[in-house]
Design an enzyme around this catalytic site. Sequence first.
Site, PDB file in Angstrom:
ATOM      1  NE  ARG A 246      -2.281   3.270   2.600  1.00 16.11           N
ATOM      2  CZ  ARG A 246      -1.948   4.441   3.146  1.00 16.11           C
ATOM      3  NH1 ARG A 246      -0.679   4.747   3.357  1.00 16.11           N
ATOM      4  NH2 ARG A 246      -2.874   5.297   3.493  1.00 16.11           N
ATOM      5  CG  ASP A 248       1.567   7.498   3.172  1.00 15.33           C
ATOM      6  OD1 ASP A 248       0.441   7.327   3.662  1.00 15.33           O
ATOM      7  OD2 ASP A 248       2.274   8.508   3.406  1.00 15.33           O
ATOM      8  CD  GLU A 276      -3.271   8.407   1.612  1.00 21.84           C
ATOM      9  OE1 GLU A 276      -3.921   9.173   2.316  1.00 21.84           O
ATOM     10  OE2 GLU A 276      -2.045   8.578   1.398  1.00 21.84           O
ATOM     11  CG  HIS A 346      -5.087   4.999   9.020  1.00 14.80           C
ATOM     12  ND1 HIS A 346      -5.475   4.559   7.768  1.00 14.80           N
ATOM     13  CD2 HIS A 346      -3.860   5.532   8.852  1.00 14.80           C
ATOM     14  CE1 HIS A 346      -4.516   4.818   6.898  1.00 14.80           C
ATOM     15  NE2 HIS A 346      -3.522   5.412   7.520  1.00 14.80           N
ATOM     16  CG  ASP A 347      -5.490   8.715   7.041  1.00 14.83           C
ATOM     17  OD1 ASP A 347      -4.896   8.886   8.125  1.00 14.83           O
ATOM     18  OD2 ASP A 347      -4.927   8.271   6.029  1.00 14.83           O
TER      19      ASP A 347
END
Length: 702
Positions: A246, A248, A276, A346-347
């Site tokens: 993943r 970032d 992301e 988580h964001d």
Amino acid sequence: MKNIWKSLALIIFIFFATPNLISAVQNEMSTINYSKDVIYQIVTDRFWDGDKNNNPPSDIYSADCQNLHKYCGGDWQGIIDKINDGYLTDLGVTAIWISQPVENIHALHPNGYTSYHGYWAKDYKRTNPYYGDFSDFDLLINTAHQNNIKVIMDFTPNHSSPALESDPNYAENGAVFDDGSLLGSYSNDPENIFNHNGGTDFSSYEDSIYRNLYDLADYNLNSAKMDNYLKDSIKLWLDKGIDGIRVDAVKHMPQGWQKSLMNEIYTHKPVFTFGEWFLGKGEIDPKNHHFANESGMSLLDFRYGQTIRSVLKDGTSNWHQFHEMIKQTKNNYNEVNDQVTFIDNHDMARFTSEKSSKTSTDIALAVLLTSRGVPTIYYGTEQYLTGDKDPENRKPMTKFDKTTKAYKVIQKLSNLRKTNPALGYGRTKQRWINSDVYIFERKFGNNVVITAVNKSDKTYTISNLKTSFPKGKYRDILNSNLAGVDLVVQDNGNADNFDIEPNSVSVWECTQKSESPLIGHVGPMEGQYGNTVTVSGEGFGKERGTLKIGDEKAKIISWDDSKIKFQIPKMSGGKYDISLKTSQKIESNTYQDFEVLNGKQVSIQFVVNDAYTSMGDNIYLTGNISELGNWKTEEAIGPMFNQVQYKYPKWYYEVSVPANKKIEFKFIKKDHTGTVIWESGKNHTYTTPKQGTDTIKVDWQE
Ligand code: NOJ
Ligand code: NOJ
Ligand code: CA
């Protein structure tokens, strides 16, 4: 005598059973095809503390986790424990996405924050000691793999850690190390491995790329040193056995560099990679689509996530808008089934809130797990954890209760994703809709799954529902756990009228082999000569047939009924169709637009001086290779940038191009209507380096 028969029977058993066992395991554990998987996202520090001995020093550690900005003790041993005790395997998830495993800064941030989340890297070739050491990591990988669970790591190639140009004592000054040796720090950067342009105000794509994200020391990805270091680092973790990545903050790095990174990854070990690119509620960004289609990696599907939240969490949208999103994204993304869907992370605020009913979480999970895309469950959503803001949305797991409704919904539907390929490979069709009720069908060949959801407090009678099911009675596979009902279908596929209960979800399914071979997935989505590509689907037959990419016959590495591996032949770069024929000469459907690259890729910064334009005009780059659009102006690279690294009338852009190749290129001007003006004169020529990065500067030829 008896023993001889016994051993003979055993030998015969092993002979017949082993290949099946092996192929079953291999099918489940493809590192490039996640169509049948469910991902479980873990903030490693917040999941489970399996080893008290590795907990951090007291200034950055909160033993009772009352201070959510500090480390709370969770580690890889904790994840291992929760695999071994059956919590994750019984849940049915088949992949875990863990926090970035690399060593992070140890310092306490001036505002009281720490690196517990893993996004503040210090040394990508070492482990975060508070998660564990390399032997713990090996054990995590082995334990996961033995349990048919893939491991996806978070990876942050955009930045190191918080830093201030003017204050070397701020946190750890962004310092970054190569297995212990200092590469540079933010206020002492002789090799120019960082960008020094201040923080971004997010006002433009360019600004977001070349300035710091918050106070995070931003890498200069055009530095050969940084490029080499980050690519070597990810290969180290690939060699450690990770199955997915993943990435970032992909919106904050040049797409060209990221495309060269993907080429490096796919050549070393092809693993499913998704970036992301944050999108806010209601946000639609064509650059996001372009990235998902051209960079070589998939994306977290924020549009899906934000829309399902609007419908089922906030109540600000209804199913009509949801279906509109499903229709549009099918067109926006070349591979919509490869985008990674979720209902929270988580964001953002956790889906469940103090005020909301748990039922809306259950309903959202059921829709998520039957929708197109690779679904991801954020740890604790199955326990209805709440928390609106970071770090409240990253609280530690409080219980590991296997009897919650959410846990059971995930269990049932992750199993369905494995057994019914309609969910992983299928198309979506709306079958019945109003603002409260949405009935959608997923179909791949003769495999069909239908989900019927009612988000209101009213009962609706559903009449005239058409389906692709054969005649029969279909049980709700959630066993009425979410108030679902059974469905009766007549010969013509028409369902008998039925009542759909308030706040309910029913899921019905049927699987049936199709007569002809069907391609459901191809991965990776791009590659160079010699790279291995995996084609998945059904009905390919046990014997080898033939596979074509464009007009070329590909070399087959392996072939079974649901999976073929082939090697990309020597051919010029561009987008090609893939199709196959079984040994019985039955033809498959066509998979479109697989991108063949002109060899190993390097990221090059192109700069053109003195390119004067009128307001609204932009400069683009084109050239004689597919990576530069093969002189097709509609496929030219750009619009180029002209504000941060270089300023107007200079324009610049980083592009992934083949290494060690003489290329021809030119710049063009496009006005706001799309009218093109070519640079005059001869084509520019340039031989790209064998490896690393480079900058090529030329003057605009008026
Ligand atoms: C996005 C991550 O998901 C977020 O949690 C993090 O703080 C930023 N990127 C910076 O790494
Ligand atoms: C067409 C353009 O007009 C010209 O300027 C350019 O050099 C060629 N394409 C490339 O061969
Ligand atoms: Ca610990």
